[in-house]
Design an enzyme around this catalytic site. Sequence first.
Site, PDB file in Angstrom:
ATOM      1  N   GLY A 134       0.701  -1.246   0.000  1.00 21.63           N
ATOM      2  CA  GLY A 134       0.048  -0.088   0.156  1.00 21.63           C
ATOM      3  C   GLY A 134       0.938   1.419  -0.038  1.00 21.63           C
ATOM      4  O   GLY A 134       2.068   1.262   0.239  1.00 21.63           O
ATOM      5  N   CYS A 135       0.385   2.426  -0.522  1.00 20.68           N
ATOM      6  CA  CYS A 135       1.230   3.780  -0.603  1.00 20.68           C
ATOM      7  C   CYS A 135       1.624   4.235   0.816  1.00 20.68           C
ATOM      8  O   CYS A 135       2.638   4.589   0.895  1.00 20.68           O
ATOM      9  CB  CYS A 135       0.556   4.520  -1.541  1.00 20.68           C
TER      10      CYS A 135
END
Length: 346
Positions: free
Chosen positions: A150-151
């Site tokens: 995930g970012c």
Amino acid sequence: MSVSVAVAGASGYAGGELLRLLSAHPEFEIVTVTAHQNAGQPLSAVHPHLVSLRHLVLQETTAAVLSGADVVFLALPHGASGAITAHLPDDVLVIDCGADHRLTDPDAWAAFYGGEYHGAWTYGMPELLLAGGGTQRANLVGATRIAVPGCNVTAITLGLVPGIAAGVIAPDDLVSVLAVGPSGAGRSLRTDLLAAELLGSASAYQVGGIHRHTPEIVQNLAAAGGANPTISFTPVLVPMARGILATSTAKLVGDPKAVREVWESAYADEPFMHLLPAGVFPKSADTIGANTVQIGLAVDERAGRVVVVSALDNLVKGTAGAAIQSANLALGLPETLGLPLDGVAP
């Protein structure tokens, strides 16, 4: 070497960024693009900026359509990838930019996502320091199933793991506050993402340990050697199209003068990790369009805490760039191939 590529979810922001980067990659040829609601439309109808790919038409997202490519990138909402990946051939390299294959703990999946658990794949964060020595990079070589982080996870993890691995910060009582752009939420129409709601405002969301990226961050900190890590992180939506600026703090352990050397040593040979000079801190805009993470570091001796400020482009190093970086490693290509180091300014 010419590698055929399919991109599922090509009409979204992450899919579009994958296509932008892949179009400049010297070894990849994009042969298939798929979507859901936009199936049947020319790619140029949803991504007019991708001029070099205007000949492509969005097809339906099915395993049969995707299976003809050597590499399949999935840029789908969580819960949508698992049903497709189960039917893709074993000899196809599949890289999931969604959450379906990130978590190693089925209970964590049930608690934060729900629905069917599809199992964990090789984790696509090459720079992740591992407790036994080395990095996650070695595990990506030759991999055929890769889960992209995930970012928010990338910004926090890569900011903190050098200190966790070296034992100069404590793994408990970690706190991170992130300024994030709305493109991380995808391209779907939502009231809270409208310009009238965003402009001139900042708003916290998923507050109080409920954000779905929480167990993934804890998983990474534990992999780096953190014993029973705990983190409270709060994302704040701000009016910038893309980018993340994460300010993370941790309890200092030991000599404050040893702190900077730890991060310098950890990232000295990492092409996409850039520790800024002492007293200098990144801006999110400095990483736009680049597959880089910029880090600023300080020690707050009065509070007994280390402060790490990390910036990245959520659509590049936070998603699409990490996916291509992992694909390069899996295929035995130079890790940096086709990935930009320089950002776009202003």
